[in-house]
Enzyme design. Structure first.
Site, PDB file in Angstrom:
ATOM      1  N   GLN A 220      35.186  37.989  36.644  1.00  0.00           N
ATOM      2  CA  GLN A 220      35.672  39.271  36.877  1.00  0.00           C
ATOM      3  C   GLN A 220      34.933  40.368  35.946  1.00  0.00           C
ATOM      4  OE1 GLN A 220      40.172  37.691  36.960  1.00  0.00           O
ATOM      5  NE2 GLN A 220      39.924  39.907  37.541  1.00  0.00           N
ATOM      6  N   ARG A 367      47.046  40.460  37.789  1.00  0.00           N
ATOM      7  CA  ARG A 367      47.266  41.700  38.726  1.00  0.00           C
ATOM      8  C   ARG A 367      48.244  42.868  38.162  1.00  0.00           C
ATOM      9  NH1 ARG A 367      46.849  40.496  45.092  1.00  0.00           N
ATOM     10  NH2 ARG A 367      46.272  42.582  45.779  1.00  0.00           N
ATOM     11  N   CYS A 368      47.746  43.258  36.996  1.00  0.00           N
ATOM     12  CA  CYS A 368      48.645  44.239  36.119  1.00  0.00           C
ATOM     13  C   CYS A 368      47.655  44.868  34.872  1.00  0.00           C
ATOM     14  CB  CYS A 368      49.669  43.133  35.250  1.00  0.00           C
ATOM     15  SG  CYS A 368      50.181  43.608  33.873  1.00  0.00           S
ATOM     16  N   GLU A 737      47.069  46.340  41.957  1.00  0.00           N
ATOM     17  CA  GLU A 737      48.173  45.754  41.227  1.00  0.00           C
ATOM     18  C   GLU A 737      49.409  46.350  41.472  1.00  0.00           C
ATOM     19  OE1 GLU A 737      46.366  46.181  37.313  1.00  0.00           O
ATOM     20  OE2 GLU A 737      47.667  47.529  36.865  1.00  0.00           O
TER      21      GLU A 737
END
Ligand code: FES
Ligand code: FES
Lengths: 783, 170
Positions: A220, A367-368, A737
């Site tokens: 990522q 996702r945060c 997110e």
């Protein structure tokens, strides 16, 4: 094909994704799809023990397997000074275990062979002799003075890693002393795993002749990975070429540097051949970055009318054996300080202690944005506890406490400046759209009939766009992001960005931003990411940071090109620059709109017909250091029915109203919301990585660690309000997110609401049917 | 071991280790990388292909079991440069994000629609429940499959007759 990409002014339009044609044909190119000449395969030997001394490792038998080329152990890596590497959180982590193992599935040896099968066969034959040591799995036990110290490599002889706090302890204390109402709730956010469908993996390809390492990796953040590699390996950065090809989902799991990566690189350096390592699902769940594992206590001080006054939070964070959390180094619990949520608290005090245990290391921002999910869940859960205590409707309690539209930019009691928001408007839209008051009536009727129905609300403030360099860094590297745009003579554009998508649709949305800024169609803009030899330096895609940071960079970079283009346009129109204006699609002579030149015409002129003395070409690079984070918000409402016989919860409806500022592509935003809600649903109802007291990981596969299927997952309803970010170049905020951050509380609040008649104030996630059934049984509702 | 399989209409004769899984045979011997591997437990369906018209998880079939059989993979769906209606519908309905589950999902949907061209939402959800998607939340996948079903059956087909179609398929 219904593709509407050719129009100009592409911003805000639901353009079909440019990346899809390759995926629907099976022509995506993921790491495991790549085969290089002479490529070898690696398999990792992992510890069956959670805590044990390594007495010996014997590799002779394994070396007998035909095709085995190399077996690496911790001792081999020690000679290279690579047995331990730094983590993103400033700790160190073992690559291959030396002397002892600290968690089950820890990497002990790596076997490299000519085929996948040979590597796996040989890995079975590596003989490791262990001597078991006492295991600590409970973080509270780990903090007791007589607990075995797990990390004897550290100076500090305890399992306590760090203490972190935000807000004002004393002033918060004072308010609590005097407050008429105080509620307190213990809340656990369980250990979960992002589990992208594609596991992690890499191919390391070191060319002995050129001295260059090409590294294909599920990453990522390819640039950050390159820098980390350069730092640990001693290879110069310009001789490391990181390529992150198509990535099959990341969700935070593909941010860290894992031991397997380092082993594959070392093997390739030694053998001068490409080495591929692709994890199994079990390796992915049991050894790579998990998320959450926060044991939290929240207290709210309020007055009798329900006005909240102060918030106090104490948390123990279980980081496993090595602190490999993804967090900016300046605040080890990241954005957990956003725990005051959407409410106007006068004061707050938050403290978190990080703890080592015999579990897999990590703590990734799944996702945060760096622990904001834990914070949002905690405050939304505790607000409901307060509503119940005051016997007040939870919607009413929220309406009384929202930060008001006029208060933005809002200074939070823990030191952040919320950029913009209109919480009341978003919430009221949600209430109206779901028919809140009718649902409450229905609930009352059902209750009277003995049926169990619950309505759960979550109104959250998200915080995304990790970037402002005054607060954000990864290992000291500032978290700006970048874009480089080249306009070719024919008006076609190549744009390269420092972020790296894993399904978020960047090839389309960034083309839309750039097309909009340059007066071109999104079709004319090709977006490339993930190749460190071509893309400008950037910190990658996670924490919903791409639109706030790289999106800003793309817009500003395009505007830089427009500035030069304007000069060329003036030359072509034979007027002074001051007489030229940009109408969104072309440059025109002020007052004479029929005299105009398009960007394509300017592009050609940039290479053929320039004003005297101007540098040819039409391109720019922009590194964007955002002035602030962006603060999207949302209001989510869940409606559930509970089966009294089985305790099963059925999510009958779920409405998500999001406000992520200006929207680039509404179709993609909606898709992101659907995906995030499904992950939030899984966390609320299905997922946990439990360990037994010996440190055995009890859910190391998708049979035990549940991922929702189409049958589990509810139908999602969505809507939107738009409050642009005042400081972002295109007023966008980021959304990926939000649904994962905002939804768990809505689900749990709904279940607790359904069970409130039995005095239930809280249930820890995941809400398995048996937990509900047990509550019902204790209350004589079911057998 | 020597095997002979027809993949996307072409006959392949290969020598494989007996333990080779069909998914690795397709991916590594034939270089058809559309079928992906996502789990070790036959849970995710990313590896789904059609074996004699039936959707199977190719990580749970040995290549030697496919000897003499006919296989269709995602790469075999496009005809003369024309995308299959399912491929188009997935694109149009935004039924994919990272794209890793997509080939398997589409192959499962192929078999589903062959049995039942007008599935209800519930029938689609049931039909694809062996395929995990971590990105999309399924809503758009369901839409795409229903829309492809309508296209496949042709505009003239009457969805009112669907109950008949279902019973003949089941
Ligand atoms: S890889 Fe075949 S079902 Fe997951
Ligand atoms: S699109 Fe990513 S797993 Fe389905």
């Amino acid at each position: 094909m219904a593709i509407n990409q050719c129009e100009l002014r592409p911003m805000g339009k639901p353009i079909h994704r440019k990346e899809d044609p390759r995926f629907i044909r099976g022509q995506g190119r993921y790491v495991d799809d790549i085969v290089l000449p002479n490529m070898l395969y690696m398999s990792i030997v992992r510890s069956p023990y959670a805590h044990a001394k390594i007495k010996s490792i014997h590799t002779e038998a394994a070396y007998q397997v035909p095709g085995v080329k190399l077996i690496l152990t911790g001792e081999d890596l020690e000679k290279l000074n690579l047995a331990w590497i730094p983590t993103m959180a400033g700790d160190v982590q073992m690559v291959l275990a030396t002397k002892k193992v600290l968690y089950q599935y820890q990497e002990v040896a790596a076997v490299i062979a000519e085929t996948r099968g040979a590597a796996a066969d040989a890995a079975q034959l590596v003989e490791v002799e262990y001597e078991a040591l006492p295991v600590v799995v409970d973080p509270f036990r780990a903090l007791q003075p007589d607990a075995p110290v797990l990390r004897d490599d550290r100076e500090k002889q305890s399992n306590h890693i760090w203490h972190w706090e935000a807000g004002d302890r004393e002033k918060t204390e004072e308010i609590f002393q005097a407050a008429p109402v105080v509620v307190s709730q213990n809340v656990r956010f369980q250990r979960v795993h992002p589990s992208p469908l594609e596991p992690c993996g890499c191919i390391a390809d070191y060319n002995k002749a050129t001295g260059k390492l090409t590294w294909y990796v599920t990453s990522q953040a390819p640039h950050a990975h390159r820098t980390v590699l350069a730092m640990v390996s001693g290879l110069p950065e310009h001789k490391i070429h990181v390529i992150s090809p198509d990535v099959g989902g990341g969700f935070g799991n593909k941010v860290p540097v894992y031991p397997g990566y380092v082993c594959a690189i070392v093997a390739s350096l030694q053998l001068g051949q490409p080495v591929k390592w692709i994890e199994t699902r079990t390796e992915n769940i049991a050894s790579t970055g998990f998320a959450r594992d926060y044991h939290m206590t929240a207290e709210i001080a309020a007055d009798e009318s329900g006005k909240v006054l102060a918030l106090r939070v104490k948390t123990v964070a279980d980081h496993g054996a090595f602190d490999a959390a993804a967090d900016p180094t300046k605040f080890p619990a990241g954005l957990f300080s956003i725990v005051t949520g959407s409410y106007d608290f006068q004061q707050a005090f938050v403290e978190v202690d990080g703890v080592y245990t015999n579990k897999a290391p990590g703590g990734v921002a799944y996702r945060c944005s760096f622990r904001v999910t834990e914070a949002a869940y905690l405050i939304e859960r505790t607000m409901d506890v307060l509503a119940r205590r005051l016997n007040m409707d939870p919607a009413e309690l929220r309406l009384r406490n929202f930060i008001k539209k006029e208060q933005f930019p809002y200074q939070s009691p823990t030191g952040w400046t919320y950029d913009s928001g209109d919480y009341e408007k978003t919430f009221k839209l949600a209430l109206e759209k779901i028919g809140y008051h009718e649902l409450r009536k229905e609930q009352a009727e059902k209750r009277a009939r003995g049926e169990l129905m619950g309505i759960g609300i979550s109104t959250f403030t998200e915080v995304v766009g990790a970037g402002p360099s005054h607060s954000f860094d990864i290992m000291g590297i500032k978290m700006f992001d970048s874009a480089e745009i080249r306009v070719h003579p024919t008006g076609k554009v190549i744009a390269r960005l420092g972020v790296r998508h894993q399904g978020q649709g960047h090839e389309t949305t960034f083309a839309q931003i750039i097309g909009e800024e340059l007066g071109l169609s999104a079709d004319d803009v090709l977006v490339e990411e993930g190749d460190t030899d071509t893309a400008p330096y950037g910190l990658g895609t996670y924490a919903s940071r791409s639109t706030p940071t790289a999106g800003g960079a793309a817009a500003l970079c395009a505007r830089r090109i427009r500035e030069k283009a304007k000069k060329i346009a003036a030359h072509l129109l034979e007027v002074g620059e001051a007489d030229v204006s940009w109408n969104g699609e072309a440059f025109e002579v002020k007052g004479l709109p029929s005299r105009k030149v398009t960007m394509s015409e300017v592009a050609l002129a940039a290479y053929t017909n320039l004003p005297e003395g101007m540098e040819p070409g039409l391109e720019a690079t922009y590194y964007y250091d955002p002035p602030n984070l962006t603060f999207p918000h949302g209001a989510y409402i869940a409606v559930v029915d509970i089966d009294k016989g089985t305790g099963a919860v059925k999510v009958r409806r779920f409405l998500a109203v999001d406000d992520c500022g200006n929207v680039i592509n509404p179709m993609i935003v909606e898709g992101q919301v659907h995906g995030g809600l499904t992950e939030g649903f899984a966390i609320a109802f299905m997922q946990d990585i439990p360990y037994d007291e010996d440190g055995n990981c009890l859910a190391p596969n998708w049979m035990d660690y549940l991922v929702p299927t189409s049958l589990d997952s509810p139908h999602w309803e969505t809507d939107r309000t738009v409050t642009p970010s005042p400081h972002h170049p295109i007023g966008a905020k980021g959304v990926g997110e939000s649904p994962n951050v905002g939804s768990p509380a809505a689900f749990v609040n709904a279940v607790v609401d359904a069970l409130a008649p039995y005095g239930v104030e809280h249930i820890d996630m995941p809400i398995f049917p048996w937990k509900v059934w047990e509550i019902l049984r204790q209350n004589g509702v079911t057998e | 071991m020597q095997i002979r399989v027809t993949v996307n209409g072409r006959v392949h004769e290969s020598d494989v280790e007996p333990r080779t899984l069909l998914v690795y045979y397709l991916r590594e011997h034939l270089r058809l990388t559309g079928a992906h591997v996502g789990c070790d437990t036959t849970t995710c369906g990313a590896c789904t292909v059609l074996l004699n018209g039936k959707a199977v998880k190719s990580c749970t079939v040995l290549a030697v079991q496919a000897n003499g059989q006919e296989i269709v993979t995602i790469e075999g769906l496009e005809r003369d440069g024309e995308l299959h209606p399912l491929q188009k519908a997935f694109w149009e309905e935004h039924a994919l994000q990272c794209g890793y589950c997509t080939p398997g999902m589409i192959m499962t949907a192929c078999e589903l629609l062959a049995r039942n061209p007008f599935p209800t939402e519930e029938e689609v959800r049931k039909g694809i429940s062996g395929n995990v998607c971590r990105c999309t939340g399924y809503v758009n996948i369901v839409k795409a499959i229903q829309s492809a079903g309508r296209q496949l059956a042709g505009q003239t087909a009457d969805p009112e007759n669907r109950s008949e179609v279902v019973s003949s398929g089941n």
